[in-house]
Design a protein around this motif. Structure first.
Motif, PDB file in Angstrom:
ATOM      1  N   ALA A 158       0.870  -1.178   0.000  1.00 51.93           N
ATOM      2  CA  ALA A 158       0.000   0.000   0.000  1.00 51.93           C
ATOM      3  C   ALA A 158       0.903   1.222   0.000  1.00 51.93           C
ATOM      4  O   ALA A 158       1.753   1.365   0.883  1.00 51.93           O
ATOM      5  CB  ALA A 158      -0.910  -0.006   1.221  1.00 51.93           C
ATOM      6  N   ASP A 159       0.717   2.103  -0.986  1.00 47.95           N
ATOM      7  CA  ASP A 159       1.652   3.210  -1.186  1.00 47.95           C
ATOM      8  C   ASP A 159       0.907   4.535  -1.201  1.00 47.95           C
ATOM      9  O   ASP A 159       0.042   4.773  -2.052  1.00 47.95           O
ATOM     10  CB  ASP A 159       2.420   2.995  -2.490  1.00 47.95           C
ATOM     11  N   ILE A 160       1.244   5.387  -0.244  1.00 44.51           N
ATOM     12  CA  ILE A 160       0.612   6.696  -0.107  1.00 44.51           C
ATOM     13  C   ILE A 160       1.131   7.648  -1.174  1.00 44.51           C
ATOM     14  O   ILE A 160       2.341   7.825  -1.339  1.00 44.51           O
ATOM     15  CB  ILE A 160       0.895   7.298   1.283  1.00 44.51           C
ATOM     16  N   GLU A 161       0.209   8.262  -1.903  1.00 43.43           N
ATOM     17  CA  GLU A 161       0.547   9.309  -2.864  1.00 43.43           C
ATOM     18  C   GLU A 161       0.043  10.636  -2.326  1.00 43.43           C
ATOM     19  O   GLU A 161      -1.148  10.783  -2.044  1.00 43.43           O
ATOM     20  CB  GLU A 161      -0.109   9.025  -4.216  1.00 43.43           C
ATOM     21  N   PHE A 162       0.938  11.600  -2.157  1.00 48.39           N
ATOM     22  CA  PHE A 162       0.466  12.922  -1.748  1.00 48.39           C
ATOM     23  C   PHE A 162       0.108  13.731  -2.984  1.00 48.39           C
ATOM     24  O   PHE A 162       0.784  13.680  -4.011  1.00 48.39           O
ATOM     25  CB  PHE A 162       1.492  13.652  -0.867  1.00 48.39           C
ATOM     26  N   VAL A 163      -1.021  14.446  -2.878  1.00 45.09           N
ATOM     27  CA  VAL A 163      -1.569  15.218  -3.984  1.00 45.09           C
ATOM     28  C   VAL A 163      -1.815  16.632  -3.478  1.00 45.09           C
ATOM     29  O   VAL A 163      -2.440  16.830  -2.429  1.00 45.09           O
ATOM     30  CB  VAL A 163      -2.870  14.598  -4.516  1.00 45.09           C
ATOM     31  N   THR A 164      -1.376  17.607  -4.218  1.00 41.62           N
ATOM     32  CA  THR A 164      -1.285  18.998  -3.776  1.00 41.62           C
ATOM     33  C   THR A 164      -2.558  19.540  -3.156  1.00 41.62           C
ATOM     34  O   THR A 164      -2.506  20.308  -2.195  1.00 41.62           O
ATOM     35  CB  THR A 164      -0.880  19.881  -4.970  1.00 41.62           C
TER      36      THR A 164
END
Length: 288
Positions: free
Chosen positions: A131-137
């Motif tokens: 499970a990989d967290i993607e940060f989005v602006t």
């Protein structure tokens, strides 16, 4: 350096998974990333985890083409998140042979979102998924520091970070801070280019991210710097929606051009190529 490339679904979101796999195979990709859980209400929906016939058709195309599934999206960790709501999605992802789940932290409470991320990691581990967290602006998890805090707090071996070169740049992140994080957190990276100067409004940022990305080398992002701060042997997922171009030449051709452009840009020197703009027809990656 040999790089394996994946075709992200957002690049060709108008193609259903079986057709997307055919396009990826024809273009020369190794992987695809599938959007099984829609992000917006306006986009096409491909819920393979609830549509058995579509799942089986997708599996047939994977077997026939040799294409593998790199990742599945999208799981949002909202305040009301219930990990069991995603059992079917995780089961379907595992059946497709996927490796990773893309996750967004859609909760302003750090302790709660970290707990929910840990629960998802545990559920994913039972299916041999990360499970990989993607940060989005423009989301509650808008920067590298908060995404890293979630991964660190959850402390699961299959929990990690997904870097998108667009969101990294638009969030004004420091490459030096990226390089300090554990290498084991990074399993692949989403790659695109964009103008060095971002849109000035929130609506503009969102529209550009979903419709107006650029092929590597056509924009002004520091792709060289970002990718050099990540492990050198991870796959590159090309997430490059180009809506206006797609209307002219079709989604299949956009998929082909995305891969051709990336291979030209990175060349045999991988991410150490110059990030100067170029045309699609004439470009050479010259030593620095």
């Amino acid at each position: 350096m040999t790089v394996e490339y994946s075709l992200a679904h957002l690049t060709v979101l108008g193609l259903a998974p079986p057709q997307m796999i055919v396009a990826a195979a024809q273009a020369g990709y190794s992987y695809v990333g599938l959007r099984l859980n829609a992000v917006t209400t306006q986009e096409p929906r491909y819920p393979l985890h609830t549509d058995r016939l579509l799942l089986l058709e997708t599996k047939r195309e994977l077997a026939a083409s040799g294409i593998r599934v790199l990742d599945v999206e999208l799981i949002k960790l909202t305040p009301s998140f219930d990990v069991h709501d995603y059992d079917a999605l995780l089961d379907g992802s595992a059946e497709l042979g996927a490796r990773h789940l893309i996750v967004q932290g859609a909760d302003s409470d750090l302790a709660r979102v970290s707990e929910h991320f840990g629960q998802l990691c545990d559920s994913a581990a039972k299916r041999d998924l990360t499970a990989d967290i993607e940060f989005v602006t423009w989301t509650e998890t808008a920067d590298l520091a908060r995404a890293a805090a979630i991964v660190r707090s959850a402390a699961r071996s299959n929990g990690g970070l997904l870097i998108d070169t667009l969101h990294f740049s638009r969030s004004n992140e420091d490459i030096a801070e990226l390089a300090k994080l554990p290498r084991s957190w990074f399993r692949y990276v989403q790659v695109c280019d964009a103008p060095s100067v971002p849109p000035t409004t929130l609506d503009g940022l969102i529209f550009a991210a979903r419709n107006e990305r650029m092929f590597p080398g056509d924009g002004g992002l520091d792709l060289r710097g970002i990718l050099s701060a990540l492990p050198p042997d991870i796959p590159y997922s090309l997430e490059i929606p180009t809506a206006a171009l797609a209307k002219k030449i079709g989604l299949q051709e956009c998929a082909r051009l995305a891969l051709e452009s990336a291979k030209e840009f990175f060349g045999h020197r991988g991410a150490l190529c110059s990030s100067a703009p170029r045309s699609h027809q004439k470009f050479s990656c010259k030593p620095a």
